[in-house]
Design a protein around this motif. Structure first.
Motif, PDB file in Angstrom:
ATOM      1  N   VAL A  36     -13.316  -1.898 -29.908  1.00  0.00           N
ATOM      2  CA  VAL A  36     -14.051  -1.601 -28.675  1.00  0.00           C
ATOM      3  C   VAL A  36     -13.265  -2.075 -27.457  1.00  0.00           C
ATOM      4  O   VAL A  36     -13.304  -1.431 -26.405  1.00  0.00           O
ATOM      5  CB  VAL A  36     -15.462  -2.224 -28.728  1.00  0.00           C
ATOM      6  CG1 VAL A  36     -16.155  -2.149 -27.394  1.00  0.00           C
ATOM      7  CG2 VAL A  36     -16.296  -1.521 -29.778  1.00  0.00           C
ATOM      8  N   SER A  37     -12.540  -3.168 -27.572  1.00  0.00           N
ATOM      9  CA  SER A  37     -11.699  -3.626 -26.462  1.00  0.00           C
ATOM     10  C   SER A  37     -10.620  -2.600 -26.144  1.00  0.00           C
ATOM     11  O   SER A  37     -10.371  -2.287 -24.968  1.00  0.00           O
ATOM     12  CB  SER A  37     -11.051  -4.966 -26.802  1.00  0.00           C
ATOM     13  OG  SER A  37     -12.021  -5.940 -27.005  1.00  0.00           O
ATOM     14  N   ILE A  38      -9.992  -2.057 -27.174  1.00  0.00           N
ATOM     15  CA  ILE A  38      -8.971  -1.023 -26.973  1.00  0.00           C
ATOM     16  C   ILE A  38      -9.581   0.223 -26.347  1.00  0.00           C
ATOM     17  O   ILE A  38      -9.021   0.806 -25.405  1.00  0.00           O
ATOM     18  CB  ILE A  38      -8.265  -0.709 -28.301  1.00  0.00           C
ATOM     19  CG1 ILE A  38      -7.441  -1.914 -28.756  1.00  0.00           C
ATOM     20  CG2 ILE A  38      -7.380   0.523 -28.173  1.00  0.00           C
ATOM     21  CD1 ILE A  38      -6.911  -1.804 -30.158  1.00  0.00           C
ATOM     22  N   CYS A  39     -10.760   0.639 -26.844  1.00  0.00           N
ATOM     23  CA  CYS A  39     -11.437   1.817 -26.275  1.00  0.00           C
ATOM     24  C   CYS A  39     -11.822   1.585 -24.821  1.00  0.00           C
ATOM     25  O   CYS A  39     -11.722   2.496 -23.995  1.00  0.00           O
ATOM     26  CB  CYS A  39     -12.675   2.163 -27.098  1.00  0.00           C
ATOM     27  SG  CYS A  39     -12.325   2.825 -28.726  1.00  0.00           S
ATOM     28  N   THR A  40     -12.247   0.374 -24.489  1.00  0.00           N
ATOM     29  CA  THR A  40     -12.617   0.054 -23.110  1.00  0.00           C
ATOM     30  C   THR A  40     -11.408   0.131 -22.190  1.00  0.00           C
ATOM     31  O   THR A  40     -11.488   0.698 -21.088  1.00  0.00           O
ATOM     32  CB  THR A  40     -13.247  -1.347 -23.043  1.00  0.00           C
ATOM     33  OG1 THR A  40     -14.381  -1.387 -23.896  1.00  0.00           O
ATOM     34  CG2 THR A  40     -13.661  -1.689 -21.630  1.00  0.00           C
ATOM     35  N   VAL A  41     -10.291  -0.405 -22.627  1.00  0.00           N
ATOM     36  CA  VAL A  41      -9.072  -0.338 -21.813  1.00  0.00           C
ATOM     37  C   VAL A  41      -8.654   1.111 -21.599  1.00  0.00           C
ATOM     38  O   VAL A  41      -8.279   1.514 -20.493  1.00  0.00           O
ATOM     39  CB  VAL A  41      -7.946  -1.159 -22.482  1.00  0.00           C
ATOM     40  CG1 VAL A  41      -6.606  -0.890 -21.829  1.00  0.00           C
ATOM     41  CG2 VAL A  41      -8.281  -2.639 -22.423  1.00  0.00           C
ATOM     42  N   ILE A  42      -8.745   1.933 -22.641  1.00  0.00           N
ATOM     43  CA  ILE A  42      -8.389   3.348 -22.517  1.00  0.00           C
ATOM     44  C   ILE A  42      -9.331   4.058 -21.555  1.00  0.00           C
ATOM     45  O   ILE A  42      -8.892   4.839 -20.693  1.00  0.00           O
ATOM     46  CB  ILE A  42      -8.377   4.024 -23.901  1.00  0.00           C
ATOM     47  CG1 ILE A  42      -7.199   3.508 -24.728  1.00  0.00           C
ATOM     48  CG2 ILE A  42      -8.303   5.538 -23.778  1.00  0.00           C
ATOM     49  CD1 ILE A  42      -7.225   3.940 -26.168  1.00  0.00           C
ATOM     50  N   LEU A  43     -10.640   3.808 -21.678  1.00  0.00           N
ATOM     51  CA  LEU A  43     -11.600   4.479 -20.795  1.00  0.00           C
ATOM     52  C   LEU A  43     -11.445   4.040 -19.341  1.00  0.00           C
ATOM     53  O   LEU A  43     -11.662   4.829 -18.421  1.00  0.00           O
ATOM     54  CB  LEU A  43     -13.026   4.222 -21.275  1.00  0.00           C
ATOM     55  CG  LEU A  43     -13.449   4.981 -22.522  1.00  0.00           C
ATOM     56  CD1 LEU A  43     -14.818   4.513 -22.981  1.00  0.00           C
ATOM     57  CD2 LEU A  43     -13.467   6.470 -22.260  1.00  0.00           C
ATOM     58  N   ILE A  44     -11.066   2.802 -19.112  1.00  0.00           N
ATOM     59  CA  ILE A  44     -10.874   2.336 -17.739  1.00  0.00           C
ATOM     60  C   ILE A  44      -9.558   2.854 -17.165  1.00  0.00           C
ATOM     61  O   ILE A  44      -9.470   3.205 -15.989  1.00  0.00           O
ATOM     62  CB  ILE A  44     -10.945   0.792 -17.684  1.00  0.00           C
ATOM     63  CG1 ILE A  44     -12.378   0.346 -17.953  1.00  0.00           C
ATOM     64  CG2 ILE A  44     -10.472   0.258 -16.348  1.00  0.00           C
ATOM     65  CD1 ILE A  44     -12.555  -1.140 -18.059  1.00  0.00           C
ATOM     66  N   VAL A  58     -22.756   1.201 -24.312  1.00  0.00           N
ATOM     67  CA  VAL A  58     -23.219   1.526 -25.656  1.00  0.00           C
ATOM     68  C   VAL A  58     -22.199   1.063 -26.695  1.00  0.00           C
ATOM     69  O   VAL A  58     -22.571   0.498 -27.740  1.00  0.00           O
ATOM     70  CB  VAL A  58     -23.501   3.040 -25.780  1.00  0.00           C
ATOM     71  CG1 VAL A  58     -23.705   3.455 -27.215  1.00  0.00           C
ATOM     72  CG2 VAL A  58     -24.718   3.419 -24.960  1.00  0.00           C
ATOM     73  N   LEU A  59     -20.923   1.269 -26.422  1.00  0.00           N
ATOM     74  CA  LEU A  59     -19.883   0.813 -27.350  1.00  0.00           C
ATOM     75  C   LEU A  59     -19.933  -0.702 -27.534  1.00  0.00           C
ATOM     76  O   LEU A  59     -19.863  -1.206 -28.657  1.00  0.00           O
ATOM     77  CB  LEU A  59     -18.503   1.228 -26.845  1.00  0.00           C
ATOM     78  CG  LEU A  59     -18.104   2.687 -27.061  1.00  0.00           C
ATOM     79  CD1 LEU A  59     -16.772   2.960 -26.381  1.00  0.00           C
ATOM     80  CD2 LEU A  59     -18.016   2.998 -28.525  1.00  0.00           C
ATOM     81  N   TRP A  60     -20.068  -1.440 -26.436  1.00  0.00           N
ATOM     82  CA  TRP A  60     -20.111  -2.892 -26.547  1.00  0.00           C
ATOM     83  C   TRP A  60     -21.391  -3.377 -27.220  1.00  0.00           C
ATOM     84  O   TRP A  60     -21.372  -4.348 -27.977  1.00  0.00           O
ATOM     85  CB  TRP A  60     -19.949  -3.541 -25.176  1.00  0.00           C
ATOM     86  CG  TRP A  60     -18.508  -3.683 -24.814  1.00  0.00           C
ATOM     87  CD1 TRP A  60     -17.789  -2.890 -23.972  1.00  0.00           C
ATOM     88  CD2 TRP A  60     -17.589  -4.637 -25.326  1.00  0.00           C
ATOM     89  NE1 TRP A  60     -16.491  -3.309 -23.922  1.00  0.00           N
ATOM     90  CE2 TRP A  60     -16.330  -4.376 -24.736  1.00  0.00           C
ATOM     91  CE3 TRP A  60     -17.694  -5.685 -26.219  1.00  0.00           C
ATOM     92  CZ2 TRP A  60     -15.209  -5.144 -25.019  1.00  0.00           C
ATOM     93  CZ3 TRP A  60     -16.564  -6.442 -26.502  1.00  0.00           C
ATOM     94  CH2 TRP A  60     -15.346  -6.167 -25.908  1.00  0.00           C
ATOM     95  N   ALA A  61     -22.506  -2.697 -26.967  1.00  0.00           N
ATOM     96  CA  ALA A  61     -23.750  -3.081 -27.633  1.00  0.00           C
ATOM     97  C   ALA A  61     -23.635  -2.874 -29.142  1.00  0.00           C
ATOM     98  O   ALA A  61     -24.048  -3.733 -29.932  1.00  0.00           O
ATOM     99  CB  ALA A  61     -24.913  -2.274 -27.061  1.00  0.00           C
ATOM    100  N   LEU A  62     -23.056  -1.743 -29.550  1.00  0.00           N
ATOM    101  CA  LEU A  62     -22.868  -1.502 -30.980  1.00  0.00           C
ATOM    102  C   LEU A  62     -21.890  -2.495 -31.593  1.00  0.00           C
ATOM    103  O   LEU A  62     -22.108  -2.979 -32.716  1.00  0.00           O
ATOM    104  CB  LEU A  62     -22.384  -0.075 -31.208  1.00  0.00           C
ATOM    105  CG  LEU A  62     -23.415   1.026 -30.967  1.00  0.00           C
ATOM    106  CD1 LEU A  62     -22.762   2.394 -31.096  1.00  0.00           C
ATOM    107  CD2 LEU A  62     -24.562   0.898 -31.936  1.00  0.00           C
ATOM    108  N   ALA A  63     -20.832  -2.827 -30.877  1.00  0.00           N
ATOM    109  CA  ALA A  63     -19.860  -3.795 -31.391  1.00  0.00           C
ATOM    110  C   ALA A  63     -20.485  -5.176 -31.545  1.00  0.00           C
ATOM    111  O   ALA A  63     -20.257  -5.867 -32.547  1.00  0.00           O
ATOM    112  CB  ALA A  63     -18.645  -3.853 -30.483  1.00  0.00           C
TER     113      ALA A  63
END
Length: 113
Positions: A44-52, A17-22
């Motif tokens: 979103v890249s930073i959020c993805t790295v944090i979530l992973i 959802v984050l990447w789709a919105l971005a």
């Protein structure tokens, strides 16, 4: 115990959802000619790295003795097959009748100067 959808956790859907919105913001800002889209992709890249990097659920699977079976599996696969086939047929019909429709130019007979 975590909630799983198709065998994947909620975090993966959150990343989707984050990447789709971005990407949506990026495409919109291409039309507006602003630089906000690149900032959205970066965030979103930073959020993805944090979530992973910080998973919340344990990586060890909890084994249960009682197995549950999906009795509607065959019907769901049949429905999925029907939907895929109808999508392919619709796409072929769209390409055949709408996109490849020839438009002939009309000859201009009188010029007004």
């Amino acid at each position: 115990m975590t909630n799983l959808v198709f065998g994947v956790g909620i975090g993966l859907f959150l990343i989707f959802v984050l990447w789709a919105l971005a990407l949506f913001v990026f495409i919109i800002t291409l039309r507006v000619e602003r630089k906000i889209g690149a900032i959205a992709i970066l965030i979103v890249s930073i959020c993805t790295v944090i979530l992973i990097a910080l998973p919340r659920a344990s990586e060890k699977s909890v084994s249960t003795e009682k197995k549950t079976y999906d009795h509607l599996f065959i019907w769901r696969i049949l429905l999925l097959t029907l939907l895929i086939l109808s999508s392919i047929i619709g796409l072929i019909g769209y390409v055949k009748f709408a996109i490849t429709d020839s438009v002939r130019p009309i000859r201009i007979t009188n010029w007004i100067f």
